[in-house]
Design a protein around this motif. Structure first.
Motif, short mmCIF file in Angstrom:
data_model
loop_
_atom_site.label_atom_id
_atom_site.label_comp_id
_atom_site.label_asym_id
_atom_site.label_seq_id
_atom_site.Cartn_x
_atom_site.Cartn_y
_atom_site.Cartn_z
N GLY A 143 47.99 35.72 -91.73
CA GLY A 143 48.36 37.10 -92.03
C GLY A 143 47.19 38.05 -92.19
O GLY A 143 47.38 39.24 -92.39
N ILE A 144 45.98 37.52 -92.12
CA ILE A 144 44.78 38.35 -92.19
C ILE A 144 44.14 38.42 -90.80
O ILE A 144 44.00 37.40 -90.11
CB ILE A 144 43.76 37.79 -93.20
CG1 ILE A 144 44.28 37.95 -94.62
CG2 ILE A 144 42.41 38.49 -93.06
CD1 ILE A 144 43.32 37.45 -95.69
N VAL A 145 43.79 39.63 -90.38
CA VAL A 145 43.17 39.84 -89.08
C VAL A 145 41.74 40.36 -89.29
O VAL A 145 41.53 41.32 -90.03
CB VAL A 145 43.96 40.85 -88.23
CG1 VAL A 145 43.26 41.10 -86.90
CG2 VAL A 145 45.38 40.34 -88.00
N TYR A 146 40.79 39.70 -88.64
CA TYR A 146 39.40 40.14 -88.69
C TYR A 146 39.05 40.74 -87.33
O TYR A 146 39.03 40.04 -86.31
CB TYR A 146 38.49 38.96 -89.00
CG TYR A 146 37.01 39.30 -89.02
CD1 TYR A 146 36.52 40.20 -89.97
CD2 TYR A 146 36.13 38.74 -88.11
CE1 TYR A 146 35.18 40.53 -90.00
CE2 TYR A 146 34.78 39.06 -88.13
CZ TYR A 146 34.31 39.97 -89.08
OH TYR A 146 32.98 40.30 -89.10
N HIS A 147 38.78 42.06 -87.34
CA HIS A 147 38.55 42.76 -86.08
C HIS A 147 37.56 43.90 -86.33
O HIS A 147 37.72 44.68 -87.28
CB HIS A 147 39.87 43.32 -85.53
CG HIS A 147 39.74 44.02 -84.22
ND1 HIS A 147 39.25 43.41 -83.09
CD2 HIS A 147 40.04 45.30 -83.87
CE1 HIS A 147 39.26 44.28 -82.09
NE2 HIS A 147 39.72 45.43 -82.55
N ASN A 148 36.55 44.00 -85.48
CA ASN A 148 35.53 45.06 -85.61
C ASN A 148 34.90 45.05 -87.00
O ASN A 148 34.69 46.12 -87.61
CB ASN A 148 36.12 46.43 -85.30
CG ASN A 148 36.41 46.60 -83.81
OD1 ASN A 148 35.81 45.92 -82.97
ND2 ASN A 148 37.35 47.49 -83.49
N ASP A 149 34.64 43.87 -87.50
CA ASP A 149 34.02 43.68 -88.81
C ASP A 149 34.84 44.30 -89.94
O ASP A 149 34.30 44.73 -90.96
CB ASP A 149 32.59 44.27 -88.82
CG ASP A 149 31.73 43.64 -89.92
OD1 ASP A 149 31.93 42.45 -90.20
OD2 ASP A 149 30.89 44.35 -90.49
#
Length: 232
Positions: A143-149
């Motif tokens: 459920g957590i998205v890591y994108h573009n820092d």
């Protein structure tokens, strides 16, 4: 504001309810006035303090509200006046809540209710239309998205973290097993600090509720040797 449409709906519903109750109470007052006026007219024609069939017939004929002619009646009541008990004729409408409600003018409350329903439907449509789109890019886990820092939920809501919390969560997310040893974390985050166990404990304690509030994940300790980011 996300809750503003729902506040508007609740306000309209409250207005509709208050308007309907006010109209209902006014109708009750009109019914009471009608039966009391009819009783006064009957007593003026038949001054005897006796209720007969003719008295009831005359009483009902004096009523102006047609719906009361089959239910209204006259009753004898004992009241205390000046320390003495005496009997008194009392007019009774004997109409149900449904009858009173049907007699009341509910056009205004109905109109407000209709507007409120339109408002609710419009609000639901607006919220659904403007809902952030699901993020498909980036590294996603639980459920957590890591994108573009940046860390976000799958609906696009940014998760606000302190720089140290951000670094720790990045380590968890990017690790193949999502498991980190205490020594690995301390060496990466506090390389010049000889003993960072207490600092790490505080960092873990503060980031736990943030992760659990925005995802299906939790941090679990393995006998104080390592920490794992796992599904609840």
């Amino acid at each position: 504001m996300k809750i503003l449409p729902y506040i508007g709906f609740c306000f309209l519903m409250l207005c509709a309810l208050c308007t309907g109750i006010n109209s209902y109470n006014r109708t009750k007052g009109m019914i009471a006035q009608d039966v009391n006026r009819a009783l006064e007219q009957v007593l003026a024609k038949m001054p005897d303090n006796v209720v007969t069939t003719d008295t009831i017939r005359c009483y009902r004929n004096c009523l102006t509200i047609a719906e009361l002619k089959d239910t209204a009646g006259i009753a004898m009541r004992t009241v205390r006046r000046d320390g003495r008990l005496e009997t008194k004729l009392v007019a009774e409408a004997n109409c149900s809540f449904a009858t009173t409600f049907m007699l009341s003018d509910q056009k205004a409350s109905g109109s407000i209710l209709f507007v409120g329903m339109l408002w609710l439907l419009g609000s639901l449509w607006y919220v659904r239309r403007n809902r952030p789109k699901l993020i498909v890019q980036g590294l996603s886990y639980g459920g957590i998205v890591y994108h573009n820092d940046k860390f976000m939920t799958q609906s696009g809501e940014q998760i606000h973290l302190t720089p140290m919390q951000h670094s720790l969560l990045k380590m968890f997310i990017t690790a193949d097993t999502h498991t980190l040893s205490k020594q690995e974390i301390c060496d990466r985050l506090w390389p010049k600090k000889p003993d960072a166990n207490d600092t790490l404990y505080t960092l873990i304690r503060r980031i736990k509720p943030i992760i659990e509030a925005h995802s299906m994940l939790k941090i679990e300790s393995d006998r104080g040797k390592s920490y794992s980011l796992i599904l609840k």
